[in-house]
Design a protein around this motif. Structure first.
Motif, mmCIF file in Angstrom:
data_model
loop_
_atom_site.group_PDB
_atom_site.id
_atom_site.type_symbol
_atom_site.label_atom_id
_atom_site.label_comp_id
_atom_site.label_asym_id
_atom_site.label_seq_id
_atom_site.Cartn_x
_atom_site.Cartn_y
_atom_site.Cartn_z
ATOM 1 N N SER A 421 0.803 -1.465 -0.219
ATOM 2 C CA SER A 421 -0.157 0.321 -0.134
ATOM 3 C C SER A 421 0.786 1.182 -0.191
ATOM 4 C CB SER A 421 -0.453 -0.248 1.319
ATOM 5 O OG SER A 421 -1.954 -1.609 1.078
ATOM 6 N N THR A 422 2.155 1.481 1.009
ATOM 7 C CA THR A 422 2.713 2.156 0.457
ATOM 8 C C THR A 422 3.605 2.613 -0.573
ATOM 9 O OG1 THR A 422 3.314 1.706 2.688
ATOM 10 C CG2 THR A 422 5.327 3.000 1.748
ATOM 11 N N LEU A 423 4.019 1.687 -1.452
ATOM 12 C CA LEU A 423 4.420 1.889 -3.194
ATOM 13 C C LEU A 423 3.115 2.851 -3.728
ATOM 14 C CD1 LEU A 423 6.637 0.872 -4.928
ATOM 15 C CD2 LEU A 423 4.953 -0.864 -5.123
ATOM 16 N N LEU A 424 1.549 2.134 -3.327
ATOM 17 C CA LEU A 424 0.880 2.587 -4.730
ATOM 18 C C LEU A 424 1.063 4.004 -3.600
ATOM 19 C CD1 LEU A 424 0.516 -0.101 -5.717
ATOM 20 C CD2 LEU A 424 -2.089 0.050 -4.920
ATOM 21 N N SER A 425 0.804 4.373 -2.925
ATOM 22 C CA SER A 425 0.816 5.999 -2.222
ATOM 23 C C SER A 425 1.515 6.434 -2.138
ATOM 24 C CB SER A 425 0.534 5.489 -0.387
ATOM 25 O OG SER A 425 1.495 5.505 -0.058
ATOM 26 N N LEU A 426 3.154 6.586 -2.898
ATOM 27 C CA LEU A 426 3.282 7.400 -3.678
ATOM 28 C C LEU A 426 3.129 7.695 -5.134
ATOM 29 C CD1 LEU A 426 6.964 5.783 -2.919
ATOM 30 C CD2 LEU A 426 5.665 7.426 -0.878
ATOM 31 N N ILE A 427 2.570 6.990 -5.579
ATOM 32 C CA ILE A 427 2.058 7.601 -6.901
ATOM 33 C C ILE A 427 0.972 8.410 -7.158
ATOM 34 C CG2 ILE A 427 1.132 6.544 -9.550
ATOM 35 C CD1 ILE A 427 1.791 3.547 -8.082
ATOM 36 N N PRO A 428 -0.013 8.790 -6.297
ATOM 37 C CA PRO A 428 -1.215 10.061 -6.413
ATOM 38 C C PRO A 428 -0.408 10.848 -5.528
ATOM 39 C CG PRO A 428 -2.290 8.139 -5.313
ATOM 40 C CD PRO A 428 -0.774 7.462 -5.942
ATOM 41 N N ARG A 429 1.022 10.850 -4.901
ATOM 42 C CA ARG A 429 1.965 11.823 -4.123
ATOM 43 C C ARG A 429 0.388 12.151 -2.895
ATOM 44 N NH1 ARG A 429 3.402 17.121 -6.194
ATOM 45 N NH2 ARG A 429 4.939 17.286 -4.392
ATOM 46 N N PHE A 430 0.101 10.916 -1.761
ATOM 47 C CA PHE A 430 0.182 10.931 -1.055
ATOM 48 C C PHE A 430 0.776 11.460 -0.311
ATOM 49 C CE2 PHE A 430 -3.807 7.895 -2.027
ATOM 50 C CZ PHE A 430 -4.817 9.034 -2.810
ATOM 51 N N TYR A 431 2.129 10.743 0.071
ATOM 52 C CA TYR A 431 3.527 11.008 0.753
ATOM 53 C C TYR A 431 4.397 11.010 -1.131
ATOM 54 C CZ TYR A 431 1.565 8.559 4.460
ATOM 55 O OH TYR A 431 0.209 7.919 5.299
ATOM 56 N N THR A 434 11.623 9.386 -0.147
ATOM 57 C CA THR A 434 12.388 10.226 0.919
ATOM 58 C C THR A 434 13.532 10.158 0.041
ATOM 59 O OG1 THR A 434 11.252 9.148 2.657
ATOM 60 C CG2 THR A 434 13.903 9.511 3.352
ATOM 61 N N SER A 435 14.262 9.566 -0.696
ATOM 62 C CA SER A 435 15.133 9.754 -2.335
ATOM 63 C C SER A 435 14.170 9.106 -2.602
ATOM 64 C CB SER A 435 16.570 9.073 -1.387
ATOM 65 O OG SER A 435 16.544 7.484 -1.191
ATOM 66 N N GLY A 436 15.395 9.442 -4.288
ATOM 67 C CA GLY A 436 14.605 8.661 -5.268
ATOM 68 C C GLY A 436 13.805 9.207 -6.186
ATOM 69 N N ARG A 437 12.643 9.141 -6.263
ATOM 70 C CA ARG A 437 11.717 9.959 -7.576
ATOM 71 C C ARG A 437 10.975 8.437 -8.198
ATOM 72 N NH1 ARG A 437 14.408 12.861 -13.562
ATOM 73 N NH2 ARG A 437 15.498 11.097 -13.877
ATOM 74 N N VAL A 438 9.741 9.507 -8.199
ATOM 75 C CA VAL A 438 8.554 8.192 -9.094
ATOM 76 C C VAL A 438 8.155 9.000 -11.040
ATOM 77 C CG1 VAL A 438 6.713 6.895 -9.838
ATOM 78 C CG2 VAL A 438 7.935 7.604 -7.439
ATOM 79 N N LEU A 439 8.827 8.178 -11.430
ATOM 80 C CA LEU A 439 8.558 9.482 -12.833
ATOM 81 C C LEU A 439 7.521 9.169 -13.566
ATOM 82 C CD1 LEU A 439 11.690 8.811 -13.056
ATOM 83 C CD2 LEU A 439 11.922 10.699 -14.412
ATOM 84 N N LEU A 440 5.740 10.041 -14.519
ATOM 85 C CA LEU A 440 4.556 9.881 -14.871
ATOM 86 C C LEU A 440 5.066 9.917 -16.670
ATOM 87 C CD1 LEU A 440 2.395 8.672 -15.391
ATOM 88 C CD2 LEU A 440 1.494 11.025 -14.942
#
Length: 583
Positions: A421-431, A434-440
């Motif tokens: 669930s934590t992994l999914l929550s990073l996609i809509p930027r609920f969080y 801490t480091s790295g990035r998610v790209l769309l």
């Protein structure tokens, strides 16, 4: 509650200097809040100035009537002079009773005017605090809560947040009508009363006001004494409200396990703590009012002794003494109101600090000032060395690399607590990582407009919340202006159209609280319909089949397979057999 993330919203400043500085800052914030409504505040003060003037005029006329009557009974006493040239209209020597009746009529007219003005004053105050300040401040707090990140809600209990939006806002309101306005009225009244008394007799005024400094000392000591009690009260009320809300939300568990008595005992304990703490506070508050009243009576003793002597020596008329006594009594009443003002001020400061703590909490997840322009979202998601932890020292995800092609259906499988669930929550930027990035589509999510990117993602949670509204309104929650045709199309995609048609009012059927009148599978299918209404290119499914039976799981999976066609889909699940659904 997430470890290491709790905001300290209740602890007072450590030192006396810090407390003093915080108190001044809080007072300035409250004055700034009041200044925003200065037009109505000045109108209220205008009412009070006129009321005060009429009250003094009525007292002056009362004293004049007494002196006229005394002259009528004792001709050796000089006849008083009528003010404002009224002596030309009424001869006190020849027609004293006519003069008294005329004064009585004037006092009655002033009383009628005061009644009308008091009505206008009550309306003005009510409109200011209940129609403007309270709704505006509640809206500001609620708006801020909507913009705060999930981390804030992870760290703060719902009971405390509910109290801040409701009772604490009312405490802030009490600063305006119960502290600021009353303080200005008190200072204005005291100034006028002192000027009037000095004009009547300087020495008598100074003698009667000699105990006044003791009142200020008592009020200051009381404020320091009672402040911790009010802070503790808000904390205990937070705990009581939390116990109550948990009792309602968990009623099925409580009844299912036969724990009604234990739940009642738990709430009764919280309620008892609040009651006992309030009793202790009331005992403290009850000390101040009698103390101030006692000090006020000292001035009356001084007035009777010294004022009587002045009248006996013809240094003051009986009417002047009666008026002086009435004004002194009102002066004492205004000073006595200081106890209420100080008490209200302490409560309003505690409430204001809790409200401003919400308003001042920084919004962690925001849109950039110049967001990247994305004409169309293809749906390619890339995780580059993503690390995230609710507590920075304890990462839940560590150096995650993931590349999801547009239109791909990816299942993230793992046991409970693995971070799905934590992994999914990073996609809509609920969080944010801490480091790295998610790209769309090759652009860091943090460079996109937050609202725009979320509207291009459909999210279905494990436990989906449905509002107490119609079926159609729940499906169209993300797009209130959607047509009925669009709503029904989304329901068809989510395999929900058939059961909706069988409901008593179809799409216009009102759902109960938390949609308790629907099955778990039906609620999930409505949530899927809500997620796909805007035809988002990305669909995020957070363990949508958790805690359901095999039949319901098939219903939900059929809806998922229908909804995922042509979309990039990520589904978190703890059921390995669902892997075959991914492609």
């Amino acid at each position: 509650m997430l470890p290491g993330s709790r905001l300290d919203l209740g602890s007072p400043p450590a030192s006396a200097t810090a407390r003093s500085r915080a108190g001044r800052s809080l007072l300035l914030r409250l004055l700034e809040l009041t200044w925003a409504y200065r037009g109505r505040v000045f109108r209220v003060l205008g009412y009070q100035i006129v009321l005060l003037s009429l009250g003094l005029a009525g007292l002056g006329l009362t004293g004049l009537a007494i002196d006229i009557l005394r002259h009528r009974l004792d001709r050796s006493v000089a006849a008083p002079a009528l003010p404002l040239g009224l002596g030309r209209l009424v001869d006190v020597e020849r027609a004293p009773m006519l003069a008294v009746l005329s004064i009585g009529a004037a006092i009655l007219a002033m009383a009628a005017a005061r009644a009308v003005l008091n009505y206008g004053y009550a309306l003005a105050v009510g409109h200011l605090v209940h129609m403007e300040i309270v709704p505006d401040l509640r809206a500001r707090v609620y708006d801020k809560l909507q913009r705060l990140s999930f981390r804030f809600f992870d760290a703060n209990k719902s009971g405390s947040l509910i109290n801040r939006v409701t009772s604490d806002v009312q405490l802030v309101r009490s600063f305006v009508d119960g502290v600021l306005l009353q303080s200005v009225i008190m200072v204005l009244s005291l100034g006028v009363y002192v000027a009037y008394m000095l004009r009547a007799h300087v020495l008598l005024t100074l003698a009667c006001l000699a105990p006044t400094p003791l009142l200020w000392i008592a009020s200051t000591l009381f404020a320091r004494w009672v402040r911790p009690a009010y802070l503790r009260n808000r904390e205990l009320v937070d705990r009581m409200v939390l116990s109550f809300t948990e009792g309602l939300q968990g009623i099925q568990v409580i009844k299912g396990l036969g724990r009604e008595r234990e739940a009642h005992r738990r709430f009764d304990e919280r309620n008892r703590e609040v009651r006992e703490q309030q009793q202790d506070t009331f005992r403290k508050v009850s000390v101040l009012s009698p103390t101030i009243d006692l000090l006020g009576q000292i001035t009356l003793v001084i007035l009777l002794g010294m004022g009587g002597l002045l009248v006996a020596r013809d240094r003051m008329t009986l009417g002047q003494l009666v008026v002086f006594a009435s004004i002194l009594q009102q002066f004492s009443g205004q000073v006595a109101s200081m106890a209420t003002i100080v008490n209200t001020a302490q409560q309003s400061f505690i409430g204001a600090r809790r409200v401003f703590e919400v308003l001042d909490t920084p919004v962690e997840i925001t849109s950039p000032e110049a967001p990247a322009r994305a004409a169309q979202v293809e749906g390619r998601l890339v995780f580059e060395r993503v690390t995230f932890g609710y507590d920075a020292s304890k990462p839940v995800l560590h150096d995650v690399d993931l590349d999801i092609a547009p239109g791909q259906f990816v299942a993230v499988v793992g046991p409970t607590g693995a971070g799905k669930s934590t992994l999914l929550s990073l996609i809509p930027r609920f969080y944010d990582p801490t480091s790295g990035r998610v790209l769309l589509d090759g652009t860091d999510l943090r460079r996109h407009d937050l609202d725009l990117i979320r509207r291009r993602m459909g999210v279905v949670f494990q436990d989906n919340f449905l509002f107490s509204n119609t079926v159609a309104a729940n499906i169209a929650f993300g797009a209130p202006h959607a047509t009925r045709e669009q709503i029904e199309r989304a329901a068809v995609v989510a395999c929900a159209h058939e059961f909706i048609r069988d409901l008593p009012e179809g799409y216009d059927t009102e759902l109960g609280e938390s949609a308790a009148n629907l099955s778990g599978g039906q609620r999930q299918r409505l949530a899927i319909a809500r997620a796909v209404l805007l035809d988002p290119p990305l669909l995020l499914l957070d363990d949508p089949t958790a805690a359901v039976d095999a039949s319901t799981e098939r219903e939900i999976l059929d809806a998922i397979l229908s909804a995922t066609r042509g979309r990039t889909t990520i589904m978190a699940t703890h059921r390995p057999h669902l892997l075959r659904r991914a492609h």
